[in-house]
Design an enzyme around this catalytic site. Sequence first.
Site, PDB file in Angstrom:
ATOM      1  N   ILE A   1      -7.646  -1.440  -2.765  1.00 29.75           N
ATOM      2  CA  ILE A   1      -8.991  -1.287  -2.205  1.00 29.75           C
ATOM      3  C   ILE A   1      -9.396  -2.677  -1.741  1.00 29.75           C
ATOM      4  CG2 ILE A   1      -9.999  -1.482  -4.549  1.00 29.75           C
ATOM      5  CD1 ILE A   1     -12.408   0.131  -3.607  1.00 29.75           C
ATOM      6  N   SER A   2      -9.925  -2.775  -0.535  1.00 32.57           N
ATOM      7  CA  SER A   2     -10.240  -4.088   0.041  1.00 32.57           C
ATOM      8  C   SER A   2     -11.365  -4.770  -0.720  1.00 32.57           C
ATOM      9  CB  SER A   2     -10.659  -3.928   1.498  1.00 32.57           C
ATOM     10  OG  SER A   2      -9.738  -3.118   2.191  1.00 32.57           O
TER      11      SER A   2
END
Length: 214
Positions: free
Chosen positions: A60-61
Amino acid sequence: MALTPEIQMQFLFALRSHGVTDAKVLNAMEKIDRGPFIRGHFADRAYDDMPLPIACGQTISQPSVVGLMTQALNVSPRDKVLEVGTGSGYQAAVLSQLARRVYTVDRHPRLVREARVIFDGLDITNITALTADGSHGLPDQAPFDRILVTAAAEDPPGPLLAQLKIGGIMVVPVGQSDAVQHLIRVTRSETGFDYNELRPVRFVPLVEGVSREE
Ligand code: SAH
């Protein structure tokens, strides 16, 4: 970990200090709790400004990168948006607050399934999540006002450029997966494409084909 007002303030402060200043983007990110998108070990880091591991060996960024990409995309309430790389679903959920409809695709069926469950739980009804190889775009729903790619391609994929409306914007990390990549903003005009280099980033690679892992 519960999202207290104090943690929320720190989260938004980190976004602002990294250059996320657009009020609409900050407002969208204030509304979408990152907590539900992260399970297991790393759940208590959900509000830190860092990328975190998710299922299928993906990430997940970092929230500030989500903010900067969303800001660069300049989404309007009437827009139909395509996201390539659903991952946890967090970026799509943020986009859902700004756009009319969001199509998000991932090559891992498991990630798509899990993201759908989270969207339902949050009562988000304007996201369609599908298992597909996003390097071909989503021809059935094209053209798009905005396209966001959240995996790194060596070049902006041709089918995605072709599925962008005139006046449309695509944001895509470009470069080799093991080297420095650059976030690029592509704007389609009547006569062609304008390219703008935004900043160095690091994303997992865009991989061809749908995964057969369950
Ligand atoms: N936007 C996500 C993070 C994406 S990580 C979030 O908010 O959590 C990058 C994702 O791109 C991974 O889940 C990976 O499976 C996906 N991906 C890589 N190549 C792809 C392709 N060709 N088509 C669709 N998804 C792809």
